[in-house]
Design a protein around this motif. Structure first.
Motif, PDB file in Angstrom:
ATOM      1  N   MET A 167       0.865  -1.088  -0.027  1.00  0.00           N
ATOM      2  CA  MET A 167      -0.193   0.192  -0.083  1.00  0.00           C
ATOM      3  C   MET A 167       0.997   1.427   0.054  1.00  0.00           C
ATOM      4  N   ALA A 168       0.317   2.123  -0.581  1.00  0.00           N
ATOM      5  CA  ALA A 168       1.201   3.555  -0.937  1.00  0.00           C
ATOM      6  C   ALA A 168       1.288   4.163   0.381  1.00  0.00           C
ATOM      7  N   LYS A 169       2.350   5.008   0.688  1.00  0.00           N
ATOM      8  CA  LYS A 169       2.478   5.940   1.834  1.00  0.00           C
ATOM      9  C   LYS A 169       2.132   7.217   1.124  1.00  0.00           C
ATOM     10  N   ILE A 170       1.031   7.861   1.604  1.00  0.00           N
ATOM     11  CA  ILE A 170       0.516   9.121   1.123  1.00  0.00           C
ATOM     12  C   ILE A 170       0.957  10.361   1.931  1.00  0.00           C
ATOM     13  N   LEU A 171       1.672  11.099   1.550  1.00  0.00           N
ATOM     14  CA  LEU A 171       2.159  12.379   2.235  1.00  0.00           C
ATOM     15  C   LEU A 171       1.546  13.655   1.698  1.00  0.00           C
ATOM     16  N   ALA A 172       1.170  14.703   2.611  1.00  0.00           N
ATOM     17  CA  ALA A 172       0.703  15.888   2.026  1.00  0.00           C
ATOM     18  C   ALA A 172       1.845  16.662   2.464  1.00  0.00           C
ATOM     19  N   ILE A 173       2.394  17.482   1.566  1.00  0.00           N
ATOM     20  CA  ILE A 173       3.639  18.268   2.097  1.00  0.00           C
ATOM     21  C   ILE A 173       3.173  19.694   1.933  1.00  0.00           C
ATOM     22  N   THR A 174       3.052  20.167   2.910  1.00  0.00           N
ATOM     23  CA  THR A 174       2.221  21.445   3.340  1.00  0.00           C
ATOM     24  C   THR A 174       2.733  22.385   4.404  1.00  0.00           C
ATOM     25  N   ASN A 175       2.523  23.670   4.251  1.00  0.00           N
ATOM     26  CA  ASN A 175       2.749  24.520   5.264  1.00  0.00           C
ATOM     27  C   ASN A 175       1.950  25.946   4.610  1.00  0.00           C
ATOM     28  N   GLN A 176       1.346  26.336   5.718  1.00  0.00           N
ATOM     29  CA  GLN A 176       0.600  27.607   5.196  1.00  0.00           C
ATOM     30  C   GLN A 176       1.281  28.957   4.933  1.00  0.00           C
ATOM     31  N   LYS A 177       2.652  28.770   5.499  1.00  0.00           N
ATOM     32  CA  LYS A 177       3.430  29.994   5.136  1.00  0.00           C
ATOM     33  C   LYS A 177       3.931  29.450   3.718  1.00  0.00           C
ATOM     34  N   GLY A 178       4.144  30.482   2.706  1.00  0.00           N
ATOM     35  CA  GLY A 178       4.700  30.290   1.612  1.00  0.00           C
ATOM     36  C   GLY A 178       6.272  30.454   1.536  1.00  0.00           C
ATOM     37  N   GLY A 179       7.033  30.231   0.411  1.00  0.00           N
ATOM     38  CA  GLY A 179       8.584  30.366   0.250  1.00  0.00           C
ATOM     39  C   GLY A 179       9.210  29.674   1.203  1.00  0.00           C
ATOM     40  N   VAL A 180       8.696  28.321   1.610  1.00  0.00           N
ATOM     41  CA  VAL A 180       9.538  27.576   2.658  1.00  0.00           C
ATOM     42  C   VAL A 180      10.173  26.425   2.056  1.00  0.00           C
ATOM     43  N   GLY A 181      10.039  26.276   0.653  1.00  0.00           N
ATOM     44  CA  GLY A 181      10.546  25.223  -0.235  1.00  0.00           C
ATOM     45  C   GLY A 181       9.895  23.954  -0.201  1.00  0.00           C
ATOM     46  N   LYS A 182       8.362  23.969  -0.071  1.00  0.00           N
ATOM     47  CA  LYS A 182       7.465  23.066  -0.345  1.00  0.00           C
ATOM     48  C   LYS A 182       7.426  22.512  -1.655  1.00  0.00           C
ATOM     49  N   THR A 183       7.440  23.203  -2.786  1.00  0.00           N
ATOM     50  CA  THR A 183       7.183  22.582  -3.899  1.00  0.00           C
ATOM     51  C   THR A 183       8.774  22.269  -4.309  1.00  0.00           C
ATOM     52  N   THR A 184       9.682  22.638  -4.108  1.00  0.00           N
ATOM     53  CA  THR A 184      11.041  22.234  -4.242  1.00  0.00           C
ATOM     54  C   THR A 184      11.234  21.037  -3.464  1.00  0.00           C
ATOM     55  N   THR A 185      10.721  20.603  -2.486  1.00  0.00           N
ATOM     56  CA  THR A 185      10.849  19.516  -1.615  1.00  0.00           C
ATOM     57  C   THR A 185       9.725  18.519  -2.386  1.00  0.00           C
ATOM     58  N   SER A 186       8.738  18.719  -2.782  1.00  0.00           N
ATOM     59  CA  SER A 186       8.052  18.014  -3.296  1.00  0.00           C
ATOM     60  C   SER A 186       8.545  17.384  -4.855  1.00  0.00           C
ATOM     61  N   VAL A 187       8.993  18.291  -5.563  1.00  0.00           N
ATOM     62  CA  VAL A 187       9.504  17.687  -6.884  1.00  0.00           C
ATOM     63  C   VAL A 187      10.741  16.825  -6.733  1.00  0.00           C
ATOM     64  N   ASN A 188      11.862  17.539  -5.690  1.00  0.00           N
ATOM     65  CA  ASN A 188      13.151  16.713  -5.524  1.00  0.00           C
ATOM     66  C   ASN A 188      12.992  15.625  -4.759  1.00  0.00           C
ATOM     67  N   LEU A 189      12.058  15.457  -3.838  1.00  0.00           N
ATOM     68  CA  LEU A 189      12.047  14.062  -3.099  1.00  0.00           C
ATOM     69  C   LEU A 189      11.442  13.280  -3.971  1.00  0.00           C
ATOM     70  N   ALA A 190      10.437  13.473  -4.986  1.00  0.00           N
ATOM     71  CA  ALA A 190       9.837  12.601  -5.834  1.00  0.00           C
ATOM     72  C   ALA A 190      10.718  12.040  -6.755  1.00  0.00           C
ATOM     73  N   ALA A 191      11.724  12.924  -7.207  1.00  0.00           N
ATOM     74  CA  ALA A 191      12.676  12.303  -7.955  1.00  0.00           C
ATOM     75  C   ALA A 191      13.560  11.604  -7.314  1.00  0.00           C
ATOM     76  N   SER A 192      13.902  11.843  -5.967  1.00  0.00           N
ATOM     77  CA  SER A 192      14.956  11.045  -5.084  1.00  0.00           C
ATOM     78  C   SER A 192      14.595   9.632  -4.795  1.00  0.00           C
ATOM     79  N   LEU A 193      13.141   9.610  -4.490  1.00  0.00           N
ATOM     80  CA  LEU A 193      12.558   8.209  -4.324  1.00  0.00           C
ATOM     81  C   LEU A 193      12.399   7.503  -5.577  1.00  0.00           C
ATOM     82  N   ALA A 194      12.148   8.323  -6.616  1.00  0.00           N
ATOM     83  CA  ALA A 194      12.228   7.305  -7.849  1.00  0.00           C
ATOM     84  C   ALA A 194      13.596   6.702  -8.416  1.00  0.00           C
ATOM     85  N   ALA A 195      14.817   7.697  -8.036  1.00  0.00           N
ATOM     86  CA  ALA A 195      15.921   7.300  -8.119  1.00  0.00           C
ATOM     87  C   ALA A 195      16.312   5.936  -7.318  1.00  0.00           C
TER      88      ALA A 195
END
Length: 254
Positions: free
Chosen positions: A1-29
Protein backbone atom coordinates in the motif's frame (compact mmCIF):
# COMPACT_ATOMS: atom_id res chain seq x y z
CA UNK A 1 0.00 0.00 0.00
CA UNK A 2 1.24 3.49 -0.83
CA UNK A 3 2.47 5.89 1.83
CA UNK A 4 0.50 9.08 1.10
CA UNK A 5 2.17 12.29 2.29
CA UNK A 6 0.74 15.80 2.15
CA UNK A 7 3.62 18.27 1.83
CA UNK A 8 2.23 21.44 3.32
CA UNK A 9 2.89 24.66 5.15
CA UNK A 10 0.50 27.60 5.34
CA UNK A 11 3.50 29.90 5.04
CA UNK A 12 4.71 30.42 1.45
CA UNK A 13 8.31 30.40 0.26
CA UNK A 14 9.55 27.63 2.56
CA UNK A 15 10.63 25.16 -0.12
CA UNK A 16 7.41 23.15 -0.25
CA UNK A 17 7.28 22.63 -4.02
CA UNK A 18 11.08 22.26 -4.20
CA UNK A 19 10.75 19.46 -1.65
CA UNK A 20 7.82 17.83 -3.46
CA UNK A 21 9.59 17.69 -6.83
CA UNK A 22 13.04 16.72 -5.56
CA UNK A 23 11.83 14.15 -3.06
CA UNK A 24 9.72 12.55 -5.82
CA UNK A 25 12.78 12.38 -8.09
CA UNK A 26 15.00 11.05 -5.28
CA UNK A 27 12.54 8.31 -4.29
CA UNK A 28 12.17 7.37 -7.96
CA UNK A 29 15.98 7.18 -8.21
CA UNK A 30 15.82 4.71 -5.31
CA UNK A 31 13.64 2.49 -7.51
CA UNK A 32 10.37 3.33 -5.78
CA UNK A 33 7.10 3.88 -7.65
CA UNK A 34 6.14 7.50 -6.97
CA UNK A 35 3.11 9.66 -7.80
CA UNK A 36 3.35 13.44 -7.32
CA UNK A 37 0.05 15.34 -7.18
CA UNK A 38 0.22 19.08 -7.86
CA UNK A 39 -2.59 20.59 -5.80
CA UNK A 40 -1.43 24.21 -6.13
CA UNK A 41 -3.06 26.45 -8.79
CA UNK A 42 0.35 28.03 -9.43
CA UNK A 43 1.34 24.70 -11.00
CA UNK A 44 4.98 25.03 -9.98
CA UNK A 45 5.41 21.31 -9.30
CA UNK A 46 4.10 20.72 -12.83
CA UNK A 47 6.57 23.05 -14.56
CA UNK A 48 9.35 21.93 -12.19
CA UNK A 49 8.74 18.39 -13.43
CA UNK A 50 9.25 19.46 -17.05
CA UNK A 51 5.57 19.65 -18.07
CA UNK A 52 4.16 22.65 -19.97
CA UNK A 53 1.05 23.52 -17.97
CA UNK A 54 -0.39 25.65 -20.78
CA UNK A 55 -0.68 22.59 -23.04
CA UNK A 56 -2.63 20.35 -20.66
CA UNK A 57 -6.01 19.00 -21.75
CA UNK A 58 -6.82 17.56 -18.31
CA UNK A 59 -5.50 18.31 -14.83
CA UNK A 60 -6.19 17.60 -11.17
CA UNK A 61 -9.04 20.12 -11.55
CA UNK A 62 -10.95 17.57 -13.64
CA UNK A 63 -10.28 14.88 -11.03
CA UNK A 64 -11.58 16.99 -8.14
CA UNK A 65 -14.75 17.80 -10.08
CA UNK A 66 -15.15 14.09 -10.86
CA UNK A 67 -14.85 14.65 -14.62
CA UNK A 68 -11.76 12.43 -15.01
CA UNK A 69 -9.89 9.73 -13.09
CA UNK A 70 -6.31 10.07 -11.85
CA UNK A 71 -5.30 7.31 -14.28
CA UNK A 72 -6.59 9.42 -17.19
CA UNK A 73 -4.77 12.56 -16.08
CA UNK A 74 -1.37 11.26 -14.96
CA UNK A 75 1.81 11.87 -16.90
CA UNK A 76 5.09 9.98 -16.60
CA UNK A 77 7.97 12.45 -16.24
CA UNK A 78 11.54 12.25 -17.51
CA UNK A 79 12.62 11.72 -13.88
CA UNK A 80 10.67 8.44 -13.71
CA UNK A 81 7.86 9.46 -11.38
CA UNK A 82 4.22 9.99 -12.33
CA UNK A 83 2.63 13.42 -12.08
CA UNK A 84 -0.94 14.66 -11.71
CA UNK A 85 -0.51 18.17 -13.14
CA UNK A 86 -2.18 21.47 -12.27
CA UNK A 87 -2.59 24.93 -13.79
CA UNK A 88 -4.50 28.13 -13.01
CA UNK A 89 -7.80 26.41 -13.78
CA UNK A 90 -7.50 24.77 -10.37
CA UNK A 91 -8.16 28.12 -8.65
CA UNK A 92 -11.80 27.84 -9.72
CA UNK A 93 -12.21 24.39 -8.21
CA UNK A 94 -12.81 25.74 -4.71
CA UNK A 95 -15.91 27.64 -5.75
CA UNK A 96 -17.23 24.73 -7.80
CA UNK A 97 -16.60 22.21 -5.03
CA UNK A 98 -18.55 24.15 -2.41
CA UNK A 99 -21.95 22.74 -3.35
CA UNK A 100 -20.77 19.17 -3.93
CA UNK A 101 -21.29 16.37 -1.39
CA UNK A 102 -18.20 15.08 0.46
CA UNK A 103 -16.26 17.96 -1.08
CA UNK A 104 -13.28 17.51 1.27
CA UNK A 105 -12.78 13.89 0.20
CA UNK A 106 -12.81 13.99 -3.60
CA UNK A 107 -9.04 13.44 -3.87
CA UNK A 108 -9.12 10.63 -1.30
CA UNK A 109 -11.88 8.90 -3.27
CA UNK A 110 -10.01 9.29 -6.57
CA UNK A 111 -6.80 7.88 -5.06
CA UNK A 112 -8.50 4.64 -4.04
CA UNK A 113 -8.42 3.49 -7.67
CA UNK A 114 -4.66 3.75 -8.18
CA UNK A 115 -2.81 4.07 -4.87
CA UNK A 116 -1.93 0.34 -4.88
CA UNK A 117 0.31 0.99 -7.91
CA UNK A 118 2.67 3.19 -5.90
CA UNK A 119 5.06 3.05 -2.97
CA UNK A 120 4.73 6.79 -2.29
CA UNK A 121 2.15 9.43 -3.18
CA UNK A 122 3.31 13.01 -2.53
CA UNK A 123 0.74 15.83 -2.52
CA UNK A 124 2.07 19.35 -3.07
CA UNK A 125 -0.51 21.51 -1.26
CA UNK A 126 -1.00 25.27 -1.78
CA UNK A 127 0.38 27.68 0.84
CA UNK A 128 -3.05 28.34 2.33
CA UNK A 129 -5.65 26.59 4.43
CA UNK A 130 -8.34 26.17 1.81
CA UNK A 131 -10.49 23.41 0.35
CA UNK A 132 -7.62 22.21 -1.84
CA UNK A 133 -5.32 21.80 1.18
CA UNK A 134 -8.12 20.09 3.11
CA UNK A 135 -8.52 17.61 0.22
CA UNK A 136 -4.80 16.90 0.47
CA UNK A 137 -4.94 16.42 4.25
CA UNK A 138 -7.99 14.16 4.00
CA UNK A 139 -6.29 11.96 1.42
CA UNK A 140 -2.97 11.69 3.29
CA UNK A 141 -1.73 9.27 5.91
CA UNK A 142 0.72 11.84 7.22
CA UNK A 143 2.07 15.36 6.76
CA UNK A 144 5.60 16.41 5.83
CA UNK A 145 6.21 20.03 6.88
CA UNK A 146 9.06 21.92 5.18
CA UNK A 147 10.08 25.02 7.10
CA UNK A 148 12.76 27.65 7.30
CA UNK A 149 14.49 28.13 10.61
CA UNK A 150 13.31 31.67 11.28
CA UNK A 151 11.13 33.28 13.95
CA UNK A 152 7.88 33.60 11.96
CA UNK A 153 8.14 29.97 10.88
CA UNK A 154 7.57 28.84 14.46
CA UNK A 155 4.39 30.90 14.66
CA UNK A 156 3.11 29.39 11.42
CA UNK A 157 4.00 25.91 12.59
CA UNK A 158 1.83 26.31 15.68
CA UNK A 159 -1.16 27.22 13.44
CA UNK A 160 -0.49 24.27 11.15
CA UNK A 161 -0.32 21.80 14.04
CA UNK A 162 -3.73 23.05 15.22
CA UNK A 163 -5.12 22.64 11.68
CA UNK A 164 -3.89 19.04 11.51
CA UNK A 165 -5.45 18.39 14.91
CA UNK A 166 -8.84 19.69 13.69
CA UNK A 167 -8.62 17.59 10.51
CA UNK A 168 -7.86 14.54 12.65
CA UNK A 169 -10.86 15.23 14.90
CA UNK A 170 -13.35 15.90 12.11
CA UNK A 171 -12.26 14.41 8.79
CA UNK A 172 -9.25 12.08 8.87
CA UNK A 173 -8.66 10.34 12.23
CA UNK A 174 -5.50 8.58 10.99
CA UNK A 175 -3.48 11.63 9.92
CA UNK A 176 -0.27 12.40 11.81
CA UNK A 177 2.85 14.49 11.40
CA UNK A 178 5.39 12.42 9.49
CA UNK A 179 8.24 14.85 9.93
CA UNK A 180 9.56 18.40 9.93
CA UNK A 181 12.14 19.25 7.31
CA UNK A 182 14.52 22.16 7.81
CA UNK A 183 14.96 23.90 4.44
CA UNK A 184 17.08 26.74 3.01
CA UNK A 185 19.33 26.31 6.01
CA UNK A 186 22.31 28.60 6.55
CA UNK A 187 24.57 27.23 9.32
CA UNK A 188 26.32 30.62 9.64
CA UNK A 189 23.07 32.21 10.82
CA UNK A 190 22.76 32.18 14.63
CA UNK A 191 18.95 32.46 14.49
CA UNK A 192 18.76 29.43 12.18
CA UNK A 193 20.76 27.40 14.69
CA UNK A 194 18.56 28.61 17.56
CA UNK A 195 15.26 27.81 15.81
CA UNK A 196 16.64 24.44 14.70
CA UNK A 197 17.46 23.59 18.32
CA UNK A 198 13.97 24.64 19.44
CA UNK A 199 12.38 22.39 16.80
CA UNK A 200 14.44 19.42 17.95
CA UNK A 201 13.58 20.14 21.57
CA UNK A 202 9.80 20.34 20.94
CA UNK A 203 9.37 17.71 18.21
CA UNK A 204 12.25 15.31 18.87
CA UNK A 205 12.39 12.41 16.41
CA UNK A 206 9.76 14.08 14.20
CA UNK A 207 12.50 16.41 12.93
CA UNK A 208 14.37 14.83 10.02
CA UNK A 209 18.11 14.49 10.53
CA UNK A 210 18.57 15.62 6.94
CA UNK A 211 18.84 19.38 6.50
CA UNK A 212 18.30 21.04 3.10
CA UNK A 213 20.89 23.80 2.62
CA UNK A 214 20.64 27.01 0.65
CA UNK A 215 22.03 25.95 -2.72
CA UNK A 216 22.28 27.76 -6.06
CA UNK A 217 21.77 24.58 -8.12
CA UNK A 218 18.59 23.85 -6.19
CA UNK A 219 17.33 27.36 -6.95
CA UNK A 220 18.28 27.10 -10.65
CA UNK A 221 16.70 23.71 -11.39
CA UNK A 222 13.03 24.88 -11.74
CA UNK A 223 14.00 27.33 -14.49
CA UNK A 224 15.24 24.32 -16.47
CA UNK A 225 12.02 22.39 -15.77
CA UNK A 226 13.84 19.60 -13.98
CA UNK A 227 14.56 18.30 -10.48
CA UNK A 228 18.03 19.19 -9.18
CA UNK A 229 18.99 15.51 -9.46
CA UNK A 230 19.00 15.83 -13.26
CA UNK A 231 20.35 19.39 -13.24
CA UNK A 232 23.42 18.66 -11.09
CA UNK A 233 23.47 15.38 -9.17
CA UNK A 234 26.72 16.30 -7.41
CA UNK A 235 25.36 19.54 -5.92
CA UNK A 236 24.75 19.87 -2.18
CA UNK A 237 21.03 20.32 -2.86
CA UNK A 238 20.74 17.08 -4.84
CA UNK A 239 22.75 15.14 -2.26
CA UNK A 240 20.54 16.50 0.53
CA UNK A 241 17.33 15.29 -1.14
CA UNK A 242 18.87 11.89 -1.87
CA UNK A 243 19.74 11.70 1.83
CA UNK A 244 16.17 12.68 2.75
CA UNK A 245 14.80 9.90 0.53
CA UNK A 246 17.13 7.41 2.23
CA UNK A 247 16.08 8.62 5.68
CA UNK A 248 12.42 8.35 4.72
CA UNK A 249 12.90 4.81 3.41
CA UNK A 250 14.61 3.84 6.66
CA UNK A 251 11.72 5.28 8.68
CA UNK A 252 9.08 3.44 6.65
CA UNK A 253 10.93 0.11 6.50
CA UNK A 254 9.01 -2.69 8.22
Amino acid sequence: MAKILAITNQKGGVGKTTTSVNLAASLAAAQRAVLLIDLDPQGNATTGSGVDKSQLSQTVYDVLLEQASLAEVRITTASHYDLIPANRELAGAEVELVGMPQREKHLKKALLEIEAEYDFVLIDCPPALNLLTINGLCAAHAVLIPMQCEYYALEGLSDLVQTIKRVRENLNPDIEIEGLLRTMFDPRNALSQQVSSQLQHHFGAKVYNTIIPRNIRLAEAPSYGTPVLKHDRTSKGAQAYLALADEMLERTAP
